[in-house]
Enzyme design. Sequence first.
Site, PDB file in Angstrom:
ATOM      1  N   LYS A 118      -3.964   7.257   4.359  1.00 56.40           N
ATOM      2  CA  LYS A 118      -4.031   8.635   3.843  1.00 56.40           C
ATOM      3  C   LYS A 118      -4.982   9.486   4.668  1.00 56.40           C
ATOM      4  O   LYS A 118      -4.763  10.689   4.819  1.00 56.40           O
ATOM      5  CB  LYS A 118      -4.447   8.655   2.368  1.00 56.40           C
ATOM      6  CG  LYS A 118      -3.307   8.257   1.442  1.00 56.40           C
ATOM      7  CD  LYS A 118      -3.475   8.821   0.050  1.00 56.40           C
ATOM      8  CE  LYS A 118      -2.262   8.531  -0.806  1.00 56.40           C
ATOM      9  NZ  LYS A 118      -2.429   8.900  -2.206  1.00 56.40           N
ATOM     10  N   LYS A 200       7.115   2.209   3.861  1.00 58.28           N
ATOM     11  CA  LYS A 200       7.316   2.238   2.410  1.00 58.28           C
ATOM     12  C   LYS A 200       8.011   3.536   1.980  1.00 58.28           C
ATOM     13  O   LYS A 200       7.711   4.588   2.534  1.00 58.28           O
ATOM     14  CB  LYS A 200       5.924   2.132   1.776  1.00 58.28           C
ATOM     15  CG  LYS A 200       5.864   2.146   0.297  1.00 58.28           C
ATOM     16  CD  LYS A 200       4.408   2.153  -0.177  1.00 58.28           C
ATOM     17  CE  LYS A 200       3.855   3.560  -0.246  1.00 58.28           C
ATOM     18  NZ  LYS A 200       2.640   3.706  -1.074  1.00 58.28           N
ATOM     19  N   LYS A 203       7.101   9.423  -1.996  1.00 56.37           N
ATOM     20  CA  LYS A 203       7.480  10.781  -2.372  1.00 56.37           C
ATOM     21  C   LYS A 203       6.820  11.822  -1.477  1.00 56.37           C
ATOM     22  O   LYS A 203       7.222  12.975  -1.463  1.00 56.37           O
ATOM     23  CB  LYS A 203       7.183  11.046  -3.857  1.00 56.37           C
ATOM     24  CG  LYS A 203       5.770  10.779  -4.294  1.00 56.37           C
ATOM     25  CD  LYS A 203       5.666  10.683  -5.828  1.00 56.37           C
ATOM     26  CE  LYS A 203       4.348  10.055  -6.228  1.00 56.37           C
ATOM     27  NZ  LYS A 203       4.338   9.297  -7.436  1.00 56.37           N
TER      28      LYS A 203
HETATM   29  P1  TYM Z   1       1.395   5.506  -7.114  1.00 53.00           P
HETATM   30  O1  TYM Z   1       1.399   6.725  -7.966  1.00 53.00           O
HETATM   31  O2  TYM Z   1       1.371   5.675  -5.646  1.00 53.00           O
HETATM   32  O3  TYM Z   1       2.633   4.615  -7.473  1.00 53.00           O
HETATM   33  C1  TYM Z   1       2.908   4.205  -8.807  1.00 53.00           C
HETATM   34  C2  TYM Z   1       3.449   2.788  -8.806  1.00 53.00           C
HETATM   35  O4  TYM Z   1       4.639   2.713  -8.012  1.00 53.00           O
HETATM   36  C3  TYM Z   1       4.501   1.659  -7.064  1.00 53.00           C
HETATM   37  N1  TYM Z   1       5.210   2.042  -5.833  1.00 53.00           N
HETATM   38  C4  TYM Z   1       6.137   1.294  -5.221  1.00 53.00           C
HETATM   39  N2  TYM Z   1       6.651   0.097  -5.527  1.00 53.00           N
HETATM   40  C5  TYM Z   1       7.602  -0.393  -4.706  1.00 53.00           C
HETATM   41  N3  TYM Z   1       8.067   0.264  -3.616  1.00 53.00           N
HETATM   42  C6  TYM Z   1       7.574   1.476  -3.266  1.00 53.00           C
HETATM   43  N4  TYM Z   1       8.050   2.112  -2.203  1.00 53.00           N
HETATM   44  C7  TYM Z   1       6.568   2.043  -4.090  1.00 53.00           C
HETATM   45  N5  TYM Z   1       5.862   3.205  -4.062  1.00 53.00           N
HETATM   46  C8  TYM Z   1       5.036   3.192  -5.121  1.00 53.00           C
HETATM   47  C9  TYM Z   1       2.999   1.534  -6.827  1.00 53.00           C
HETATM   48  O5  TYM Z   1       2.667   0.247  -6.344  1.00 53.00           O
HETATM   49  C10 TYM Z   1       2.455   1.781  -8.207  1.00 53.00           C
HETATM   50  O6  TYM Z   1       2.470   0.615  -8.974  1.00 53.00           O
HETATM   51  N6  TYM Z   1      -3.382   3.995  -7.442  1.00 53.00           N
HETATM   52  C11 TYM Z   1      -2.072   3.996  -8.097  1.00 53.00           C
HETATM   53  C12 TYM Z   1      -2.098   4.642  -9.473  1.00 53.00           C
HETATM   54  C13 TYM Z   1      -3.151   4.091 -10.353  1.00 53.00           C
HETATM   55  C14 TYM Z   1      -3.154   2.806 -10.975  1.00 53.00           C
HETATM   56  C15 TYM Z   1      -4.363   2.750 -11.723  1.00 53.00           C
HETATM   57  C16 TYM Z   1      -2.264   1.739 -10.970  1.00 53.00           C
HETATM   58  C17 TYM Z   1      -4.287   4.724 -10.710  1.00 53.00           C
HETATM   59  N7  TYM Z   1      -4.997   3.910 -11.537  1.00 53.00           N
HETATM   60  C18 TYM Z   1      -4.696   1.614 -12.457  1.00 53.00           C
HETATM   61  C19 TYM Z   1      -2.607   0.593 -11.706  1.00 53.00           C
HETATM   62  C20 TYM Z   1      -3.806   0.544 -12.435  1.00 53.00           C
HETATM   63  C21 TYM Z   1      -1.088   4.780  -7.246  1.00 53.00           C
HETATM   64  O7  TYM Z   1      -1.456   5.588  -6.442  1.00 53.00           O
HETATM   65  O8  TYM Z   1       0.200   4.535  -7.561  1.00 53.00           O
END
Ligand code: TYM
Length: 335
Positions: A118, A200, A203
């Site tokens: 990032k 990956k 969005k």
């Molecule tokens: P975020 O918002 O980027 O994504 C949410 C969830 O989607 C999964 N994900 C994917 N899985 C498979 N293939 C992909 N291309 C893909 N893109 C995203 C992510 O692994 C995630 O599970 N830091 C986290 C949000 C968060 C969180 C937490 C998660 C904040 N606090 C506490 C668990 C526990 C994040 O940015 O996810």
Amino acid sequence: MTQETQRKQRILSGIQPTGTFTLGNYIGAVRNWGVLQQEYECLYMVANLHALTVRQTPADLRQQTRQAAAMLLATGIDPKQSILFVQSHVPAHAELAWVLACNTQFGELSRMTQFKDKSAKHADNVNAGLFTYPALMAADILLYNADLVPVGADQKQHLELTRNVAQRFNNLYSPTFQLPEPYIPKTGARVMSLQEPEKKMSKSDTNANSYILMTDDADTILRKCKRAVTDSDGVVRSGEDKPGVTNLMSIYSALTGKDFASIEAEFQGQGYGVFKEAVAQSIIDVFSPIQQEYARILADKAYLDEVLQDGAQRAGRLAGRTLQKVYKKVGMLQL
Ligand code: TYM
């Protein structure tokens, strides 16, 4: 609380409201959330504080936070069974994050691949929040003493850091936090870009053909699948030499439950055209009922507000208890 619920293991997970959810978010994480609520005590959170690590338009962020909550409900999260809430509605997240940041090392945070990615992508805004983000994520999880955290593979490193910080805190101040385990699906833990299958699906990708959004209509889904990058040998088979086809097979497998061998057999001798149409159809079949439900929930502002109010209160009570314990242990003056 009954004895029955006390014995249930606890789950927490979160998702950032930085845009409409993708097929990757759905397959890697969100679709498991509804399933897990049968067996576990679940908390699901719209991580809007995390979203601030990248510049946001305030009005859009507010709107996307509502949309994210509505989408989670539409995928089957039942607010009677689970606690659904918005991160900023529970101030304990930011408070515990500070304490944990003071127990997390600069070197540990420097190793986080998400930070490296990032900060390369947003070179004009490498802010302190982007760097300490994993301490906030650790707070999200540890506040509720979650046993399991259902996430995609990209969050595994943050989970490992959470465990290390929790363990360090427990050693230093006496046992306080449960060490959480990641819950990563076997198929679809890393859904790849449809245009660059070594990256990956995200969005925030500038090429809209690289991802499928959960709000994409049937024609868009079909078009994006048809344009997905494959290779020139025309055989539906998985392998390291075929990242595009393997990615489409993983998506199809995750959504239909078919294994790779039966997918290869199903499309033997048929070429990519038929295969891509079948992949698109499997996505449309899953997304169209969710989209109808999403539109209905989003239009009912009063209902959505009520769910989020209730979620904030229930999560706040649990989080407050942990935070008080932590403040006491680290020496904050109690009045
Ligand atoms: P975020 O918002 O980027 O994504 C949410 C969830 O989607 C999964 N994900 C994917 N899985 C498979 N293939 C992909 N291309 C893909 N893109 C995203 C992510 O692994 C995630 O599970 N830091 C986290 C949000 C968060 C969180 C937490 C998660 C904040 N606090 C506490 C668990 C526990 C994040 O940015 O996810």
